[in-house]
Design an enzyme around this catalytic site. Structure first.
Site, PDB file in Angstrom:
ATOM      1  N   THR B 186      12.654  -9.151   5.082  1.00  0.00           N
ATOM      2  CA  THR B 186      12.291  -7.983   4.282  1.00  0.00           C
ATOM      3  C   THR B 186      12.965  -6.758   4.884  1.00  0.00           C
ATOM      4  O   THR B 186      13.211  -6.692   6.082  1.00  0.00           O
ATOM      5  CB  THR B 186      10.776  -7.725   4.305  1.00  0.00           C
ATOM      6  OG1 THR B 186      10.396  -7.460   5.660  1.00  0.00           O
ATOM      7  CG2 THR B 186      10.018  -8.915   3.788  1.00  0.00           C
ATOM      8  N   GLU B 331       8.774 -11.458  -0.629  1.00  0.00           N
ATOM      9  CA  GLU B 331       7.739 -12.456  -0.392  1.00  0.00           C
ATOM     10  C   GLU B 331       7.352 -13.231  -1.649  1.00  0.00           C
ATOM     11  O   GLU B 331       6.588 -14.186  -1.575  1.00  0.00           O
ATOM     12  CB  GLU B 331       6.469 -11.777   0.168  1.00  0.00           C
ATOM     13  CG  GLU B 331       6.611 -11.230   1.575  1.00  0.00           C
ATOM     14  CD  GLU B 331       7.150  -9.801   1.612  1.00  0.00           C
ATOM     15  OE1 GLU B 331       7.761  -9.369   0.601  1.00  0.00           O
ATOM     16  OE2 GLU B 331       6.956  -9.117   2.634  1.00  0.00           O
ATOM     17  N   LYS B 443      -4.432  10.335  -1.198  1.00  0.00           N
ATOM     18  CA  LYS B 443      -5.898  10.348  -1.182  1.00  0.00           C
ATOM     19  C   LYS B 443      -6.363  11.801  -1.102  1.00  0.00           C
ATOM     20  O   LYS B 443      -6.420  12.383  -0.027  1.00  0.00           O
ATOM     21  CB  LYS B 443      -6.427   9.543   0.000  1.00  0.00           C
ATOM     22  CG  LYS B 443      -6.181   8.038  -0.151  1.00  0.00           C
ATOM     23  CD  LYS B 443      -5.549   7.428   1.084  1.00  0.00           C
ATOM     24  CE  LYS B 443      -5.018   6.029   0.810  1.00  0.00           C
ATOM     25  NZ  LYS B 443      -3.712   5.771   1.488  1.00  0.00           N
ATOM     26  N   TRP B 448      -7.784   9.130  -5.920  1.00  0.00           N
ATOM     27  CA  TRP B 448      -6.411   8.703  -5.708  1.00  0.00           C
ATOM     28  C   TRP B 448      -5.495   9.393  -6.708  1.00  0.00           C
ATOM     29  O   TRP B 448      -5.778   9.422  -7.905  1.00  0.00           O
ATOM     30  CB  TRP B 448      -6.270   7.187  -5.896  1.00  0.00           C
ATOM     31  CG  TRP B 448      -6.723   6.392  -4.712  1.00  0.00           C
ATOM     32  CD1 TRP B 448      -7.210   6.876  -3.546  1.00  0.00           C
ATOM     33  CD2 TRP B 448      -6.720   4.961  -4.593  1.00  0.00           C
ATOM     34  NE1 TRP B 448      -7.516   5.845  -2.688  1.00  0.00           N
ATOM     35  CE2 TRP B 448      -7.226   4.659  -3.304  1.00  0.00           C
ATOM     36  CE3 TRP B 448      -6.353   3.908  -5.417  1.00  0.00           C
ATOM     37  CZ2 TRP B 448      -7.364   3.349  -2.840  1.00  0.00           C
ATOM     38  CZ3 TRP B 448      -6.480   2.614  -4.968  1.00  0.00           C
ATOM     39  CH2 TRP B 448      -6.991   2.331  -3.686  1.00  0.00           C
TER      40      TRP B 448
END
Lengths: 548, 548
Positions: B186, B331, B443, B448
């Site tokens: 990754t 992944e 936040k 959010w």
């Protein structure tokens, strides 16, 4: 180094959960013959499959246990298609076209303890029950004359009553992907039926292949009409493939007459359909007699037996429907090959020679041709041998019966490969052309004559409705072809004319000398020409044969 | 009862054999920048893959051994894509966009002993070789300045010389389908790179999924242009999927400039392409400056990061190309979801709200949302949580390094599920909308704020070229959004105007107070906005910030 991938099994409960949620609004529509079809969403099917699993568990159904279904294509059969394998039991579809003694033999061989049966099929099942020794529970689905079951040994349950009030979710077990999921007996014309037991893995992979763009290529924008029965080879994989991708399904129930099929296509407008050639032949006849709008069909798949090219052309030229030929068998799940023309061919006329083959194999089906002396033959488009296949959805054995190990008869399996019993050629780019069943090839004076080739040419004659060619013993040549013919109403052609018609198309030495007129060609339970019956009738002197 | 299916493993040697025979005439076309592309048939690729395997075996490459490739998208890379996994070794694609120290770290962590490198990349590799401790053999593919390798420790081989005269068939070993096949690290923006090791099984299943009609739906009639690099996540599975179904490939080699891409589309006429948004953004700019015929493209897939809806609309309205958004990560192999609208929606305008989501999961990708307190959240289209996925082509661990066991950091895996680090919602019918990386969510006062939503709205402004929004510390609210903006040439809009533009589209309390003008948004090696860099620049006081 080790792979770091998750080890998640390929099981039908994943397909069920996916279909019932992501594609929960997709529909299963079952024809009722009464104007208003039965419509159920995939979400409802999923909920009812859970209820059915609870009910079957209460009847004592255990992991690995075969559970029979004697049912048409309908929504309840879909529920059984998921409930039984997902709970860990084995969906055993019973072929209602089989001879009664075969049906009895199969139920006893599998040792079915619970059987789901459509009410409309009780007249077929009831008389056989006394000889079906293992059956303890009958679940009757839909209306029927249950008085036929009076005094029968198994306990009788009504499907809806059994499901009512049960939880609509089920804690499906985590199964090994090689766990058995479903079984189907071959309707082979020789010997006892053979049980093929599909695994979760094989059905999962096959369902993916069915939905690959190179195969049927269906998506949630399609509605498929599998006229091929759910009681045979899992309806070519369409029910499970549908839940994988949200494909709508239109199911015939018992309404298989050409007029009913034409009507359901016109009113429900499926985009795709699948059936054996005789069904399409019947539909074409119906459409000729009474116009119907079948323009919703984008493509239809024909398989189960070699399709006369004339039928494919008629369908396309008269109705604008693309006909795709596919090859497979009970032992191949069934998708073995499919006849899309190669990408390099864009002219429709040039595509025909490819489209009338059995097509190309998917990557997961490895194929080889074995010659008469056991050699592997080249893919040269000319060398003819028996087709053998290998792959994750191909059978490597048959069910040995309750408690017994699987069996691998030598004439069906070789070194881990399935011997298909089909004879043909493969081109360098993988187009398979099957000419005959190994047992139907006509061995004439050291050469092979293809019975299917003769049949196809004969059926291309405008006055011929059906033609079947079989080998019959011949003192001089070993074997020679016998041509049996069904003429269309009002036909005037004689055998001499048909023979001249053939002479323009095949080598002179292949022309049949023996000819016989039939009312209809005898067929097997799945609609294939039953050549065993023809050969026997000839041997018994029951055919009126004319020699030219 | 046992399944009677054959136990045939899902391995890449089957895909190779299939592609090189049944689809042997399909082509891999590699752009050369010199007018005449390199063209090779799948059959040739198969023969050369066998030669490469013989060569690598002679260099001592063993089963399970990682073998590096530092290469562009080209035919030789295709050869390595099959030769290395099919011989039982592990194709380790090296991401040439990584920082040099990361590249060194990765080669040492994997312990690559043999590395294939394009000659054009020697200036990148040569200076790093002294620190790549395990490398013993360099195989140089194509022209390059090999004088850069003078005196280097590894033995240097020329690719064509190494292959010349070797047998064009190879007796590929029968591997377990869970055997490692390929690995990719990754390019995560935090911590060391993580190695994902794909298995034959995971690549095989993923390839089938890519070719399903509901996914990319490609067949042998298509030619795909994967602009996404073969050195990252196996080019979204397209190279292996191509051999599965005979899909032609057009490969860019090192020619990734918008003008080159436009030219290769115009002259080679691919039907399909795949890339990250920034590539498409560049191509759109090029096409605005110089007209090109890209009408051959039927569909393009966009993924790798959220695609601004304005980009999708531009592509379709100006060029008639359908843009399909997909989501995935290293992944997830990477196909995790794809945004085709539901079948019930036929009006193009009604389809847009679905098409700008990340789309629906395939059946093999099971998904759940986990809320801040660890609860599984409902698929109600409103509850936002971290996306976790499970399935046969999803990582369940990371490579632990040479000789070490795989590792499962808690912040990446939970109970066998992959924690994607993406925050979003899922509708009842399975449409995923990702709003932010978990670490990029702002936040603010117990609520959010979605940075991506703000970015998309800003980028829809006609004078905004790029916009990235990041969380910055705020004494009163905990965190507040900082909007960084790149304006188009000649733009006249000020921050106040942009803020008013936003105010029409999001809740007032979400509007950024802090604004900063950039020349360009910093990007990661794969073209994603690098928000880590932005946050650091802000923290270090390197950004000119205006407060409104």
């Amino acid at each position: 180094m080790q792979s770091t991938m998750q080890d998640v099994p390929l099981t039908l409960s994943r397909i069920l959960a996916h279909g019932a949620t992501v594609h929960g609004r997709a529909q299963v529509t079952t024809w009722t013959g009464e104007g208003r079809p039965d419509r159920r969403s995939f979400a409802e099917i999923g909920a009812r499959a859970a209820q059915l699993a609870h009910a079957l568990r209460d009847l004592g159904v255990e992991a690995g246990e075969p559970t029979g279904t004697l049912m048409w294509n309908n929504a309840e059969h879909m529920e059984a298609y998921f409930a039984i394998p997902c709970m860990g039991a084995v969906l055993h579809t019973l072929n209602l076209r089989l001879a009664p003694e075969q049906l009895v033999w199969i139920v006893n061989h599998a040792a079915d303890r619970v059987v789901l049966v459509n009410g409309s099929l009780l007249p077929l099942l009831a008389p056989l029950l006394p000889r079906m020794e293992t059956v303890e529970h009958l679940v009757v689905v839909g209306p029927g004359d249950t008085s036929l079951l009076a005094g029968c040994r198994p306990a009788v349950h009504d499907y809806e009553t059994l499901l009512a009030g049960r939880p609509t979710t089920y804690d499906w077990p985590e199964l090994d992907e090689r766990h058995p999921a479903a079984m189907c007996y071959t309707s082979g014309t020789t010997g006892d039926p053979k049980g093929v037991v599909y695994s979760h893995r094989s059905i999962y992979l096959h369902s993916m292949q069915v939905n690959m763009a190179e195969s049927f290529g269906l998506t949630s924008r399609d509605t498929s009409l599998p006229i091929v029965p759910m009681f045979h080879v899992l309806a070519w994989g369409l029910p499970h493939a549908a839940f994988l991708a949200g494909i709508g399904l239109l199911l015939t129930d018992r309404f298989l007459q050409p007029a009913a099929i034409a009507e359901m296509i016109e009113t429900e407008r499926p985009t795709h359909a699948a059936a054996v050639p005789t069904i399409w032949q019947g539909l074409l006849g119906e459409l000729a007699a009474r116009e119907r709008d079948i323009s919703s069909l984008r493509a239809v798949v024909i398989g189960g037996s070699a399709c006369p090219p004339s039928l494919m052309r008629d369908f396309e030229e008269r109705h604008g429907v693309t006909v795709v030929q596919a090859w497979g068998m009970t032992e191949t799940s069934p998708l073995g090959s499919i006849a899309h023309p190669p990408a390099t061919v864009t002219d429709p006329d040039e595509a025909w020679p490819y489209r009338i083959t059995q097509g190309r194999f998917p990557a997961s089906v490895e194929a080889r041709l074995i010659g008469p002396d056991g050699d592997v033959l080249p893919w040269d488009g000319e060398s003819a041998g028996e087709l053998e296949v290998r792959g994750p959805w191909i059978a490597g054995a048959y069910h040995g019966g309750a408690g017994a190990e699987p069996v691998r008869p030598d004439d069906k399996f070789r070194d881990g490969w399935l011997r298909t019993g089909d004879v043909g050629t493969i081109t360098p780019d993988g187009y398979l052309t099957l000419t005959d069943r190994a047992k139907d090839v006509i061995k004439s004076g050291g050469e092979w004559i293809s019975s299917v080739e003769l049949e196809n040419h004969l059926m291309a004659h405008p006055e011929v409705a059906e033609a079947a060619v079989v080998a019959v013993p011949d003192d001089k040549w070993g074997e020679r072809p016998l041509a049996t013919v069904v003429l269309r109403p009002g036909a005037t052609a004689g055998f001499a004319e048909l023979r001249e018609f053939l002479a323009l198309r095949v080598a002179r030495w292949q022309l049949p000398e023996r000819w016989s007129l039939l009312e209809s060609v005898p067929k097997t339970s799945v609609g294939k020409f039953d050549k065993k019956v023809l050969r026997k009738r000839y041997a018994d002197g029951e055919l009126a044969v004319e020699t030219l």
